[in-house]
Design a protein around this motif. Structure first.
Motif, PDB file in Angstrom:
ATOM      1  N   LEU A 106      -8.817  75.859  13.468  1.00 38.93           N
ATOM      2  CA  LEU A 106      -9.322  77.197  13.365  1.00 38.93           C
ATOM      3  C   LEU A 106      -9.497  77.717  14.901  1.00 38.93           C
ATOM      4  O   LEU A 106      -8.831  78.847  15.062  1.00 38.93           O
ATOM      5  N   TRP A 107      -9.834  76.932  15.724  1.00 35.88           N
ATOM      6  CA  TRP A 107      -9.711  77.265  17.179  1.00 35.88           C
ATOM      7  C   TRP A 107      -8.396  77.736  17.706  1.00 35.88           C
ATOM      8  O   TRP A 107      -8.106  79.057  18.243  1.00 35.88           O
ATOM      9  N   LYS A 108      -7.439  77.251  17.355  1.00 34.89           N
ATOM     10  CA  LYS A 108      -6.088  77.382  17.702  1.00 34.89           C
ATOM     11  C   LYS A 108      -5.568  78.653  16.915  1.00 34.89           C
ATOM     12  O   LYS A 108      -4.810  79.449  17.768  1.00 34.89           O
ATOM     13  N   THR A 109      -5.889  78.828  15.706  1.00 38.66           N
ATOM     14  CA  THR A 109      -5.428  79.947  14.943  1.00 38.66           C
ATOM     15  C   THR A 109      -6.077  81.313  15.485  1.00 38.66           C
ATOM     16  O   THR A 109      -5.505  82.150  15.680  1.00 38.66           O
ATOM     17  N   LEU A 110      -7.491  81.180  15.955  1.00 36.81           N
ATOM     18  CA  LEU A 110      -8.036  82.347  16.556  1.00 36.81           C
ATOM     19  C   LEU A 110      -7.554  82.750  17.792  1.00 36.81           C
ATOM     20  O   LEU A 110      -7.428  83.637  18.343  1.00 36.81           O
ATOM     21  N   THR A 111      -7.420  81.350  18.564  1.00 38.13           N
ATOM     22  CA  THR A 111      -6.922  81.927  20.207  1.00 38.13           C
ATOM     23  C   THR A 111      -5.669  82.303  19.901  1.00 38.13           C
ATOM     24  O   THR A 111      -5.104  83.452  20.744  1.00 38.13           O
ATOM     25  N   GLU A 112      -4.691  81.915  19.146  1.00 37.43           N
ATOM     26  CA  GLU A 112      -3.350  82.629  19.001  1.00 37.43           C
ATOM     27  C   GLU A 112      -3.381  84.287  18.567  1.00 37.43           C
ATOM     28  O   GLU A 112      -2.693  84.837  18.830  1.00 37.43           O
ATOM     29  N   ARG A 113      -4.294  84.255  17.852  1.00 36.05           N
ATOM     30  CA  ARG A 113      -4.583  85.638  16.953  1.00 36.05           C
ATOM     31  C   ARG A 113      -4.977  86.834  17.858  1.00 36.05           C
ATOM     32  O   ARG A 113      -4.523  87.723  17.925  1.00 36.05           O
ATOM     33  N   PHE A 114      -5.890  86.395  18.613  1.00 33.41           N
ATOM     34  CA  PHE A 114      -6.635  87.237  19.890  1.00 33.41           C
ATOM     35  C   PHE A 114      -5.932  87.227  21.151  1.00 33.41           C
ATOM     36  O   PHE A 114      -6.276  88.229  21.942  1.00 33.41           O
ATOM     37  N   SER A 115      -4.992  86.071  21.526  1.00 31.75           N
ATOM     38  CA  SER A 115      -4.528  86.267  22.690  1.00 31.75           C
ATOM     39  C   SER A 115      -3.292  87.407  23.027  1.00 31.75           C
ATOM     40  O   SER A 115      -2.874  87.767  22.010  1.00 31.75           O
ATOM     41  N   THR A 116      -3.156  87.627  24.320  1.00 36.59           N
ATOM     42  CA  THR A 116      -2.048  88.416  24.384  1.00 36.59           C
ATOM     43  C   THR A 116      -0.699  87.801  24.334  1.00 36.59           C
ATOM     44  O   THR A 116      -0.861  86.582  24.368  1.00 36.59           O
ATOM     45  N   LYS A 117       0.345  88.383  24.080  1.00 33.94           N
ATOM     46  CA  LYS A 117       1.526  87.605  23.698  1.00 33.94           C
ATOM     47  C   LYS A 117       2.480  87.318  24.827  1.00 33.94           C
ATOM     48  O   LYS A 117       3.680  87.238  24.986  1.00 33.94           O
ATOM     49  N   GLN A 118       1.824  87.330  25.997  1.00 36.07           N
ATOM     50  CA  GLN A 118       2.802  87.282  27.098  1.00 36.07           C
ATOM     51  C   GLN A 118       2.626  85.759  27.558  1.00 36.07           C
ATOM     52  O   GLN A 118       1.763  84.974  27.525  1.00 36.07           O
ATOM     53  N   ASP A 119       3.986  85.180  28.294  1.00 36.50           N
ATOM     54  CA  ASP A 119       3.934  83.817  28.575  1.00 36.50           C
ATOM     55  C   ASP A 119       3.534  83.953  30.047  1.00 36.50           C
ATOM     56  O   ASP A 119       4.161  84.202  31.058  1.00 36.50           O
ATOM     57  N   VAL A 120       2.250  83.481  30.394  1.00 37.41           N
ATOM     58  CA  VAL A 120       1.681  83.497  31.565  1.00 37.41           C
ATOM     59  C   VAL A 120       1.625  82.072  32.064  1.00 37.41           C
ATOM     60  O   VAL A 120       0.898  81.210  31.566  1.00 37.41           O
ATOM     61  N   THR A 121       2.445  81.462  33.388  1.00 34.77           N
ATOM     62  CA  THR A 121       2.233  80.226  33.597  1.00 34.77           C
ATOM     63  C   THR A 121       1.355  80.197  34.917  1.00 34.77           C
ATOM     64  O   THR A 121       1.499  81.194  35.696  1.00 34.77           O
ATOM     65  N   PRO A 122       0.302  79.378  34.828  1.00 33.05           N
ATOM     66  CA  PRO A 122      -0.603  79.557  36.079  1.00 33.05           C
ATOM     67  C   PRO A 122       0.379  79.201  37.477  1.00 33.05           C
ATOM     68  O   PRO A 122       1.202  78.301  37.409  1.00 33.05           O
ATOM     69  N   GLU A 123      -0.112  79.807  38.472  1.00 34.50           N
ATOM     70  CA  GLU A 123       0.590  79.432  39.669  1.00 34.50           C
ATOM     71  C   GLU A 123       0.172  78.191  40.403  1.00 34.50           C
ATOM     72  O   GLU A 123      -1.205  77.715  40.200  1.00 34.50           O
ATOM     73  N   LYS A 124       0.871  77.417  41.184  1.00 36.95           N
ATOM     74  CA  LYS A 124       0.526  76.396  41.722  1.00 36.95           C
ATOM     75  C   LYS A 124      -0.446  76.570  42.954  1.00 36.95           C
ATOM     76  O   LYS A 124      -0.157  77.461  43.522  1.00 36.95           O
ATOM     77  N   ALA A 125      -1.723  75.984  43.010  1.00 38.78           N
ATOM     78  CA  ALA A 125      -2.430  76.069  44.009  1.00 38.78           C
ATOM     79  C   ALA A 125      -2.055  75.855  45.423  1.00 38.78           C
ATOM     80  O   ALA A 125      -1.253  74.748  45.266  1.00 38.78           O
ATOM     81  N   PRO A 126      -2.262  76.538  46.473  1.00 35.69           N
ATOM     82  CA  PRO A 126      -1.813  76.425  47.755  1.00 35.69           C
ATOM     83  C   PRO A 126      -2.370  75.010  48.185  1.00 35.69           C
ATOM     84  O   PRO A 126      -3.485  74.746  47.784  1.00 35.69           O
ATOM     85  N   GLU A 127      -1.656  74.272  48.835  1.00 28.35           N
ATOM     86  CA  GLU A 127      -2.275  72.912  49.393  1.00 28.35           C
ATOM     87  C   GLU A 127      -3.047  73.262  50.388  1.00 28.35           C
ATOM     88  O   GLU A 127      -2.716  73.943  51.229  1.00 28.35           O
ATOM     89  N   ASN A 128      -3.875  72.288  50.578  1.00 33.46           N
ATOM     90  CA  ASN A 128      -5.169  72.501  51.340  1.00 33.46           C
ATOM     91  C   ASN A 128      -4.822  71.390  52.570  1.00 33.46           C
ATOM     92  O   ASN A 128      -5.128  70.356  52.258  1.00 33.46           O
ATOM     93  N   LYS A 129      -4.292  71.850  53.478  1.00 37.86           N
ATOM     94  CA  LYS A 129      -4.170  71.053  54.590  1.00 37.86           C
ATOM     95  C   LYS A 129      -5.406  70.454  55.418  1.00 37.86           C
ATOM     96  O   LYS A 129      -5.274  69.448  56.007  1.00 37.86           O
TER      97      LYS A 129
END
Length: 136
Positions: A106-129
């Motif tokens: 159910l959770w997957k069904t609801l999140t798919e139904r209400f999420s935006t249809k964009q493919d957003v990939t998270p950016e890699k966090a900058p390395e902390n030197k």
């Protein structure tokens, strides 16, 4: 006095609507089961805490008579998702849920139904030197 409490709960159960689209899962069915369990001996049931019983009854009666709905009116009949009441009813109907459970949760069904249809990939966090190991 237990007789009067029992009869008040029976009257409340009669007034409380059942949602046929949620067979076995709606609040009306649950309420009826709880009253049956609490008053096993019917009118002859001896209550251990009559004051708590009265509080529960009063709370349920306020919900059933829409006291809070009238006191705190909603400006729109939608939720934060923007889905209407009718769409929520369709989503939560037992038949629809059984079909979804066969396919996915159910959770997957609801999140798919209400999420935006964009493919957003998270950016890699900058390395902390700062936290890298330093040569001594």
């Amino acid at each position: 006095m237990s007789v009067a409490r029992y009869r008040r709960f029976l009257k409340l159960c009669e007034e409380w609507p059942r949602d046929e689209s949620k067979k076995g899962r709606d609040l009306g069915t649950f309420l009826r089961q709880r009253v049956t369990h609490a008053f096993r001996e019917g009118e002859n049931t001896q209550l251990s805490d009559p004051e708590k019983c009265d509080q529960i009854y009063e709370s349920l009666a306020r919900i059933n008579t829409n006291v809070y709905r009238e006191r705190f009116p909603r400006t729109r009949d939608t939720s934060f998702t923007g889905v209407t009441v009718e769409e929520c009813r369709m989503l939560l109907a037992t038949g629809n849920m059984q079909q979804d459970e066969k396919k996915k949760g159910l959770w997957k069904t609801l999140t798919e139904r209400f999420s935006t249809k964009q493919d957003v990939t998270p950016e890699k966090a900058p390395e902390n030197k700062r936290w890298e190991s330093r040569p001594s």
